[in-house]
Design a protein around this motif. Structure first.
Motif, mmCIF file in Angstrom:
data_model
loop_
_atom_site.group_PDB
_atom_site.id
_atom_site.type_symbol
_atom_site.label_atom_id
_atom_site.label_comp_id
_atom_site.label_asym_id
_atom_site.label_seq_id
_atom_site.Cartn_x
_atom_site.Cartn_y
_atom_site.Cartn_z
ATOM 1 N N THR A 174 0.783 -1.174 -0.041
ATOM 2 C CA THR A 174 0.016 -0.058 -0.049
ATOM 3 C C THR A 174 0.723 1.070 -0.029
ATOM 4 O O THR A 174 1.665 1.423 1.004
ATOM 5 C CB THR A 174 -1.115 -0.039 1.214
ATOM 6 O OG1 THR A 174 -1.929 -1.131 1.394
ATOM 7 C CG2 THR A 174 -1.808 1.209 1.310
ATOM 8 N N GLY A 175 0.801 2.012 -1.012
ATOM 9 C CA GLY A 175 1.591 3.299 -1.345
ATOM 10 C C GLY A 175 0.787 4.636 -1.279
ATOM 11 O O GLY A 175 -0.578 4.584 -1.582
ATOM 12 N N TYR A 176 1.199 5.847 -1.525
ATOM 13 C CA TYR A 176 0.666 7.054 -1.640
ATOM 14 C C TYR A 176 0.989 7.595 -2.866
ATOM 15 O O TYR A 176 1.658 8.605 -2.853
ATOM 16 C CB TYR A 176 0.855 7.817 -0.503
ATOM 17 C CG TYR A 176 0.630 6.758 0.706
ATOM 18 C CD1 TYR A 176 -0.821 6.684 1.302
ATOM 19 C CD2 TYR A 176 1.531 6.008 1.605
ATOM 20 C CE1 TYR A 176 -1.119 5.874 2.501
ATOM 21 C CE2 TYR A 176 1.327 5.288 2.696
ATOM 22 C CZ TYR A 176 -0.133 5.191 3.067
ATOM 23 O OH TYR A 176 -0.305 4.528 4.258
ATOM 24 N N ASP A 209 -3.333 9.990 -1.926
ATOM 25 C CA ASP A 209 -2.786 10.169 -0.607
ATOM 26 C C ASP A 209 -3.416 9.320 0.343
ATOM 27 O O ASP A 209 -2.895 9.308 1.406
ATOM 28 C CB ASP A 209 -3.081 11.672 -0.196
ATOM 29 C CG ASP A 209 -1.956 12.872 -1.165
ATOM 30 O OD1 ASP A 209 -1.230 12.170 -1.852
ATOM 31 O OD2 ASP A 209 -2.200 14.106 -0.810
ATOM 32 N N ASP A 210 -4.729 9.055 0.075
ATOM 33 C CA ASP A 210 -5.259 8.260 1.180
ATOM 34 C C ASP A 210 -4.708 6.701 0.944
ATOM 35 O O ASP A 210 -5.232 5.870 1.872
ATOM 36 C CB ASP A 210 -6.705 8.222 1.090
ATOM 37 C CG ASP A 210 -7.326 9.665 1.671
ATOM 38 O OD1 ASP A 210 -6.553 10.351 2.767
ATOM 39 O OD2 ASP A 210 -8.316 9.816 1.197
ATOM 40 N N GLY A 211 -4.126 6.361 0.037
ATOM 41 C CA GLY A 211 -3.466 5.099 -0.185
ATOM 42 C C GLY A 211 -4.072 4.226 -1.169
ATOM 43 O O GLY A 211 -5.371 4.342 -1.513
ATOM 44 N N MET A 212 -3.492 3.482 -1.672
ATOM 45 C CA MET A 212 -3.929 2.456 -2.870
ATOM 46 C C MET A 212 -3.027 1.372 -2.808
ATOM 47 O O MET A 212 -1.783 1.272 -2.510
ATOM 48 C CB MET A 212 -3.700 3.057 -4.409
ATOM 49 C CG MET A 212 -2.349 3.288 -4.762
ATOM 50 S SD MET A 212 -2.135 4.020 -6.392
ATOM 51 C CE MET A 212 -2.642 2.727 -7.462
ATOM 52 N N SER A 213 -3.591 -0.032 -2.793
ATOM 53 C CA SER A 213 -2.947 -1.047 -2.835
ATOM 54 C C SER A 213 -2.709 -1.911 -4.155
ATOM 55 O O SER A 213 -3.657 -2.105 -4.835
ATOM 56 C CB SER A 213 -3.865 -2.006 -1.886
ATOM 57 O OG SER A 213 -3.812 -1.266 -0.422
ATOM 58 N N GLY A 259 5.694 7.238 -4.857
ATOM 59 C CA GLY A 259 4.743 7.398 -3.594
ATOM 60 C C GLY A 259 4.662 6.045 -3.020
ATOM 61 O O GLY A 259 4.275 5.584 -1.787
ATOM 62 N N PHE A 260 5.289 4.936 -3.610
ATOM 63 C CA PHE A 260 5.211 3.550 -2.970
ATOM 64 C C PHE A 260 6.575 3.224 -2.048
ATOM 65 O O PHE A 260 6.875 2.209 -1.533
ATOM 66 C CB PHE A 260 4.902 2.489 -3.984
ATOM 67 C CG PHE A 260 3.484 2.230 -4.244
ATOM 68 C CD1 PHE A 260 2.847 1.176 -3.555
ATOM 69 C CD2 PHE A 260 2.705 3.052 -5.054
ATOM 70 C CE1 PHE A 260 1.633 0.850 -3.697
ATOM 71 C CE2 PHE A 260 1.488 2.852 -5.132
ATOM 72 C CZ PHE A 260 0.804 1.684 -4.451
ATOM 73 N N SER A 261 7.583 3.882 -2.727
ATOM 74 C CA SER A 261 9.184 3.644 -2.077
ATOM 75 C C SER A 261 8.902 3.744 -0.385
ATOM 76 O O SER A 261 8.302 4.548 0.247
ATOM 77 C CB SER A 261 10.083 4.784 -2.487
ATOM 78 O OG SER A 261 10.271 4.640 -3.778
#
Length: 440
Positions: free
Chosen positions: A109-111, A116-120, A147-149
């Protein structure tokens, strides 16, 4: 399936609490988080960690701890170990799992920008790529991106097994060098495994080892804290430096009062009285009573806090005069305080006194209170029975009077350990029968 939300998944901002979202991180204990070095950029940078999936937890600043800067190079693999400027014991830590294998189903799960609330994103572990591990996505749209780092790569929850963190997302690569994964012919994500991070960081090695935590102890202790109807005095042995010790330190914040063995009786009295609404001008009277130099104030029992206060004595056997502290704890039981008594060595100083003056009296009183509740519940059941079709009522498995007979026999048992064993069995039976009546 596993938990939908996780305290340990972190969203990172650079510079201050309102800076731009720049990546993800993983909380590995109440003081420590992991992310990528390229997310932090500089070893002296200040990062802000947000608990994106638990808004009850306050964001906290963090910076690279000594020895925690592991950028890409000869020894490092693009990792930064961050030390929180103030701990977050209220947050559940990430369960780390060294070891992964090709074909393992995982997700992260990153941003990413616009999320900004997250995606998986989901995928499978591919092959090794140097010290990194390839993560194969089902489609190019599911390859990680900016955003996933630093995001946790987690095992897929299934068959009742909890999610585990097996690595951190570090990068992605496309064969054409296009900005978006889907604009390349081939695109892959890459992670660094927990066991590789442990090779680079002694702290991560310690936190991810097989004896790092005692998860069964954590579960039992969490249930005890959560259930005000559980046994009011709990005694446990926690060897110093053990996984059980680390788990206790992570849960110690659940107690209203924490007394470290060796702090002395006045320290406990002062902090315990902060939890009691004594009458104006009554501080010295209550202090003297708890100290054993004055009589019990009139109406002290009526000043029991609701809900009950929990006291953790961490290292009762490390107290110079454990008997004197046990006297104070016995008086605090008048206020209905719940006691978690931690011994560092089984059978240490104060062991027998704690059993005979705190544990047994508390269990006897608890059993009597449960018996009264069961009798009242049975009375209510009989009232309904006279008016309602009996098939619509829950069956009664035992009568309060039968349990009272067992309680009287327990009072005749002379061996303390046998009495405790029977008491615990009686309390379990009473709680089970109360649950039948819907009283928990």
């Amino acid at each position: 399936m596993g938990e939908l939300r996780a305290d340990w998944r972190l969203r990172l901002r650079r510079g201050d609490a309102h800076g731009p979202v720049c990546g993800a991180g993983v909380l590995v204990d109440q003081y420590t988080a992991l992310t990528c070095a390229h997310v932090v950029r500089h070893p002296d940078a200040v990062m802000w960690l947000e608990f994106a999936e638990n808004s009850d937890l306050e964001p906290v600043s963090a910076r690279v701890m000594p020895g925690g800067w592991l950028p890409e190079g000869e020894r490092g693999e693009d990792v930064a170990v961050l030390r929180l400027d103030s701990p977050r014991p209220q947050a559940r830590r990430a369960p780390l799992q060294p070891g992964l294998w090709a074909g393992m189903e995982v997700y992260a799960t990153g941003y990413a920008e616009g999320f900004d609330d997250g995606m998986s994103l989901w995928g499978r572990i591919g092959g090794a790529s140097g010290e990194r591990v390839q993560l194969d996505a089902v489609t190019k749209a599911e390859v990680v991106r900016a955003g996933f780092s630093g995001a946790a790569v987690c095992t897929r929850p299934r068959d009742g097994r909890p999610t585990r963190v097996v690595g951190l997302v570090v990068s992605w690569r496309g064969d054409l060098g296009e900005v978006l994964p889907e604009n390349n012919r081939l695109s892959f994500s890459y992670l660094i495994a927990v066991d590789r991070i442990a090779e680079l960081s002694p702290l991560v090695a310690e936190l991810s080892g097989p004896a790092a935590w005692d998860e069964r102890f954590e579960e039992r202790l969490t249930r005890w804290f959560d259930d005000p109807d559980a046994n009011p005095v709990k005694i446990t042995v926690v060897p110093p430096g053990s996984g059980k010790d680390r788990s206790l330190r992570h849960l110690a914040h659940r107690a209203h009062v924490v007394h470290r063995g060796g702090s002395g009786k006045p320290y406990l009295i002062d902090h315990a009285l902060e939890q009691v609404a004594f009458p104006a001008g009554g501080y010295l009277a209550y202090w003297g009573w708890l100290d054993g130099t004055r009589p019990q104030p009139e109406g002290a029992a009526q000043r029991a806090p609701d809900p009950p206060v929990t006291v953790l004595v961490d290292g009762l056997d490390e107290e110079p005069r454990p008997d004197a502290l046990i006297d104070v704890l016995a008086r605090l039981r008048v206020f209905g305080f719940r006691l978690l008594l931690v011994f560092r060595h089984e059978g240490g100083p104060g062991w027998t006194a704690a059993r005979d003056r705190l544990l047994r009296p508390a269990l006897l009183h608890h059993a009597d209170a449960l018996l009264d509740r069961l009798q009242q519940a049975e009375a209510r059941w009989m009232q309904r029975y006279r008016m309602v079709d009996s098939e619509s009522l829950a069956p009664v498995t035992a009568t309060a009077e039968g349990h009272r007979a067992a309680r009287r026999l327990i009072g005749e048992v002379r061996d303390p350990q046998q009495q405790l064993t029977r008491l615990r069995a009686l309390v379990r039976a009473l709680r089970a029968d109360l649950s039948v009546h819907g009283d928990r």
